[in-house]
Design a protein around this motif. Structure first.
Motif, PDB file in Angstrom:
ATOM      1  N   CYS A 238       4.531  99.328  48.016  1.00 11.64           N
ATOM      2  CA  CYS A 238       4.307  98.618  47.154  1.00 11.64           C
ATOM      3  C   CYS A 238       5.328  96.943  47.062  1.00 11.64           C
ATOM      4  O   CYS A 238       5.946  97.613  47.390  1.00 11.64           O
ATOM      5  N   LYS A 239       4.925  96.086  46.339  1.00 14.99           N
ATOM      6  CA  LYS A 239       5.541  95.162  45.612  1.00 14.99           C
ATOM      7  C   LYS A 239       6.467  96.169  44.963  1.00 14.99           C
ATOM      8  O   LYS A 239       5.853  95.977  43.735  1.00 14.99           O
ATOM      9  N   LEU A 240       7.993  95.972  44.650  1.00 13.76           N
ATOM     10  CA  LEU A 240       8.889  96.784  44.051  1.00 13.76           C
ATOM     11  C   LEU A 240       9.713  95.729  42.896  1.00 13.76           C
ATOM     12  O   LEU A 240       9.930  94.853  43.207  1.00 13.76           O
ATOM     13  N   VAL A 241       8.899  96.347  41.727  1.00 17.37           N
ATOM     14  CA  VAL A 241       9.824  95.640  40.494  1.00 17.37           C
ATOM     15  C   VAL A 241      10.533  96.902  39.216  1.00 17.37           C
ATOM     16  O   VAL A 241       9.317  97.824  39.165  1.00 17.37           O
ATOM     17  N   VAL A 242      11.383  96.300  39.056  1.00 16.98           N
ATOM     18  CA  VAL A 242      12.203  97.504  38.290  1.00 16.98           C
ATOM     19  C   VAL A 242      13.091  97.258  36.229  1.00 16.98           C
ATOM     20  O   VAL A 242      12.937  95.863  37.078  1.00 16.98           O
ATOM     21  N   ILE A 269      13.862  96.286  46.435  1.00 18.89           N
ATOM     22  CA  ILE A 269      13.638  96.041  44.594  1.00 18.89           C
ATOM     23  C   ILE A 269      12.957  95.066  45.242  1.00 18.89           C
ATOM     24  O   ILE A 269      13.746  93.855  45.373  1.00 18.89           O
ATOM     25  N   HIS A 270      11.781  94.035  44.776  1.00 16.93           N
ATOM     26  CA  HIS A 270      11.527  92.472  44.862  1.00 16.93           C
ATOM     27  C   HIS A 270      12.218  91.995  43.800  1.00 16.93           C
ATOM     28  O   HIS A 270      12.973  90.818  44.000  1.00 16.93           O
ATOM     29  N   ALA A 271      12.522  92.776  42.069  1.00 21.60           N
ATOM     30  CA  ALA A 271      12.938  92.088  41.445  1.00 21.60           C
ATOM     31  C   ALA A 271      13.418  92.770  40.068  1.00 21.60           C
ATOM     32  O   ALA A 271      12.049  94.002  40.181  1.00 21.60           O
ATOM     33  N   GLU A 272      14.280  92.470  39.453  1.00 23.15           N
ATOM     34  CA  GLU A 272      13.945  92.728  38.396  1.00 23.15           C
ATOM     35  C   GLU A 272      13.207  92.020  37.120  1.00 23.15           C
ATOM     36  O   GLU A 272      12.372  90.680  36.783  1.00 23.15           O
ATOM     37  N   ILE A 273      12.481  93.507  36.208  1.00 19.60           N
ATOM     38  CA  ILE A 273      10.842  92.464  35.464  1.00 19.60           C
ATOM     39  C   ILE A 273      11.461  91.593  34.273  1.00 19.60           C
ATOM     40  O   ILE A 273      10.935  90.800  34.500  1.00 19.60           O
ATOM     41  N   GLY A 274      12.965  91.534  34.058  1.00 20.00           N
ATOM     42  CA  GLY A 274      13.294  90.458  33.369  1.00 20.00           C
ATOM     43  C   GLY A 274      13.817  88.981  34.547  1.00 20.00           C
ATOM     44  O   GLY A 274      13.877  87.983  33.941  1.00 20.00           O
ATOM     45  N   GLU A 275      13.772  89.146  35.514  1.00 22.27           N
ATOM     46  CA  GLU A 275      14.003  87.981  36.612  1.00 22.27           C
ATOM     47  C   GLU A 275      12.125  87.291  36.800  1.00 22.27           C
ATOM     48  O   GLU A 275      12.393  86.204  36.738  1.00 22.27           O
ATOM     49  N   VAL A 276      11.266  87.668  36.289  1.00 19.36           N
ATOM     50  CA  VAL A 276       9.701  87.975  36.909  1.00 19.36           C
ATOM     51  C   VAL A 276       9.995  86.915  35.846  1.00 19.36           C
ATOM     52  O   VAL A 276       9.456  85.757  35.278  1.00 19.36           O
ATOM     53  N   VAL A 277      10.179  87.510  34.362  1.00 19.42           N
ATOM     54  CA  VAL A 277       9.742  87.094  32.886  1.00 19.42           C
ATOM     55  C   VAL A 277      10.415  85.554  33.128  1.00 19.42           C
ATOM     56  O   VAL A 277       9.948  84.210  32.436  1.00 19.42           O
ATOM     57  N   THR A 291       1.487  97.018  43.330  1.00 21.78           N
ATOM     58  CA  THR A 291       2.935  96.706  42.199  1.00 21.78           C
ATOM     59  C   THR A 291       3.025  97.542  41.816  1.00 21.78           C
ATOM     60  O   THR A 291       2.175  98.546  41.565  1.00 21.78           O
ATOM     61  N   LEU A 292       4.101  97.810  41.903  1.00 23.28           N
ATOM     62  CA  LEU A 292       4.491  99.312  41.527  1.00 23.28           C
ATOM     63  C   LEU A 292       6.174  99.010  40.379  1.00 23.28           C
ATOM     64  O   LEU A 292       7.006  98.695  40.980  1.00 23.28           O
ATOM     65  N   PHE A 293       5.989  99.270  38.797  1.00 27.48           N
ATOM     66  CA  PHE A 293       7.052  98.786  38.178  1.00 27.48           C
ATOM     67  C   PHE A 293       7.700 100.303  37.765  1.00 27.48           C
ATOM     68  O   PHE A 293       6.944 101.337  37.057  1.00 27.48           O
ATOM     69  N   LYS A 294       8.550  99.957  38.034  1.00 25.85           N
ATOM     70  CA  LYS A 294       9.869 101.580  37.568  1.00 25.85           C
ATOM     71  C   LYS A 294      10.771 101.424  37.062  1.00 25.85           C
ATOM     72  O   LYS A 294      11.547 100.583  37.098  1.00 25.85           O
ATOM     73  N   SER A 295      10.769 102.206  35.732  1.00 26.45           N
ATOM     74  CA  SER A 295      11.513 101.858  34.549  1.00 26.45           C
ATOM     75  C   SER A 295      12.072 103.141  33.826  1.00 26.45           C
ATOM     76  O   SER A 295      11.071 104.094  34.534  1.00 26.45           O
ATOM     77  N   VAL A 296      13.290 103.037  33.935  1.00 21.66           N
ATOM     78  CA  VAL A 296      14.129 104.364  33.509  1.00 21.66           C
ATOM     79  C   VAL A 296      14.413 104.640  32.082  1.00 21.66           C
ATOM     80  O   VAL A 296      15.084 105.102  31.049  1.00 21.66           O
ATOM     81  N   GLY A 297      14.456 102.574  31.737  1.00 21.06           N
ATOM     82  CA  GLY A 297      14.306 102.890  30.041  1.00 21.06           C
ATOM     83  C   GLY A 297      15.245 102.593  29.637  1.00 21.06           C
ATOM     84  O   GLY A 297      17.102 102.897  30.319  1.00 21.06           O
ATOM     85  N   LEU A 298      15.780 101.264  29.478  1.00 17.13           N
ATOM     86  CA  LEU A 298      17.173 100.139  29.199  1.00 17.13           C
ATOM     87  C   LEU A 298      17.225  99.858  27.288  1.00 17.13           C
ATOM     88  O   LEU A 298      16.552 100.579  26.461  1.00 17.13           O
ATOM     89  N   ALA A 299      18.389 100.711  27.230  1.00 18.47           N
ATOM     90  CA  ALA A 299      18.907 100.384  25.872  1.00 18.47           C
ATOM     91  C   ALA A 299      18.821  98.919  25.243  1.00 18.47           C
ATOM     92  O   ALA A 299      18.762  98.754  24.013  1.00 18.47           O
TER      93      ALA A 299
END
Ligand SMILES: NC(=O)c1ccc[n+]([C@@H]2O[C@H](COP(=O)([O-])OP(=O)(O)OC[C@H]3O[C@@H](n4cnc5c(N)ncnc54)[C@H](O)[C@@H]3O)[C@@H](O)[C@H]2O)c1
Length: 316
Positions: A238-242, A269-277, A291-299
């Motif tokens: 997958c294209k990996l976004v975190v 890891i292609h990008a952070e989602i914020g870099e894509v935004v 495409t695969l978005f992996k989130s662990v959850g951020l404060a």
């Protein structure tokens, strides 16, 4: 100081607002405009419980929030929620406490908003069939937020606990969403354009051969190095976004395990989602890529929704 219950939070922050503020939060995070230490995790081992401390200061939003969240899987057998949480919000100007809110609904909203933001940038534009693997508390919010923000989508849900799956489907249909039960995770995944995994599983629940080209996966459930929801060989394809490079390297078995197995390197890891935004990295580039978005959850997601709550209270 105000106090809000989960019901208040759910009434005040609608799904579209949650998606808007979480998208903004991801961007600020990736542009390094937030102060957010990797969360502390305290294990209550003898109770199989985890307590997470999630502080964040966002100057652009003028907010400091601290969420305390506990994850107690054994609670299911006691008829209690697995996840309980509370958020404390300080005025960033003065340090004065402004708000204490129950944060189960806030967590559900911001976590589902994460999937929705990932869909916006990484799913095919014509995606309409969504698989939801895991039918617990988070899954309800995933359906509410995705189903409200993306009109006309159909869901197929699966859970290893059949009773829970049936109750979930009834309850979501009762709220007006189009949700059908699946006989297996495989059935749900094979027919879908988007796959959302929201399980407590430590072993993969989605496999490479089930996933057609052009599928987007939002892997939400795993938040420790031991938890792997996605088959590592699928992750490698997958294209990996975190959500955060730093956080996933600490906490996400879905990234750490394929690296340990030698299937990917950290450069995958292609990008952070914020870099894509922010337009610094590409999102989906064609209709075939997985495409695969992996989130662990951020404060910072909690801070953003807390800001929406504070703004609402100030406007009254
Ligand atoms: N990424 C994030 O930001 C974020 C935020 C909140 C929660 N989470 C995580 O999401 C997960 C789900 O949270 P929840 O509150 O919905 O928990 P929950 O206990 O309410 O629901 C989990 C569901 O997963 C099901 N399940 C377990 N193994 C399965 C499998 N192999 N196949 C299908 N279903 C399976 C269980 O039967 C249960 O119904 C947890 O691990 C939680 O820590 C992540």
């Amino acid at each position: 100081m105000k106090y809000l219950t989960d019901e208040d939070v759910a009434r005040i922050v609608d799904p579209a607002k949650a998606v808007e503020v979480v998208e903004q939060a991801y961007k600020l995070y990736s542009l390094k405009q937030v102060v957010m230490p990797v969360r502390s995790r305290i294990e209550a081992r003898e109770k199989e419980g985890d307590i997470l401390l999630m502080p964040c200061y966002v100057p652009a939003m003028n907010i400091f929030s601290l969420k305390l969240v506990s994850v107690y899987p054994r609670n299911t057998s006691k008829g209690l929620p697995t996840i309980n949480a509370v958020v404390v919000v300080l005025d960033a100007e003065t340090g004065v406490a402004k708000l204490v809110a129950e944060a189960r609904a806030l967590t559900g909203l911001r976590t589902a908003a994460a999937s929705a933001v990932s869909m916006k940038h990484l799913a095919r534009k014509d995606a309409s069939k969504i698989a939801v693997v895991g039918c617990g508390y988070q899954a309800g919010w995933q359906v509410r937020v995705i189903g409200s923000v993306f009109k006309g989508v159909e869901f197929m849900a699966f859970d290893v606990d059949t009773g829970r799956m049936k109750a979930f489907v009834d309850s979501m249909c009762g709220e007006g969403f189009d949700v059908k039960p699946a006989v297996s995770a495989e059935q749900a995944v094979k027919r879908s354009d988007v796959v959302v995994t929201v399980t407590t599983s430590k072993t993969p629940v989605v496999f490479e051969s089930w996933v057609k080209d052009g599928t987007h996966i939002s892997a939400i459930g795993g938040y420790t190095p031991e938890m792997v929801e996605i088959d590592p060989s699928l992750t490698a394809r997958c294209k990996l976004v975190v959500d955060s490079r730093e956080a996933v390297m600490e906490e996400a078995g879905d990234i750490i395990k394929p690296i340990q197995l030698g299937l990917i390197t950290v450069d995958k890891i292609h990008a952070e989602i914020g870099e894509v935004v922010a337009g610094l990295k590409t999102g989906r580039e064609n209709d075939r890529e997985k495409t695969l978005f992996k989130s662990v959850g951020l404060a910072v997601q909690d801070a953003a929704v807390s800001k929406a709550l504070v703004d609402h209270l100030m406007a009254r």
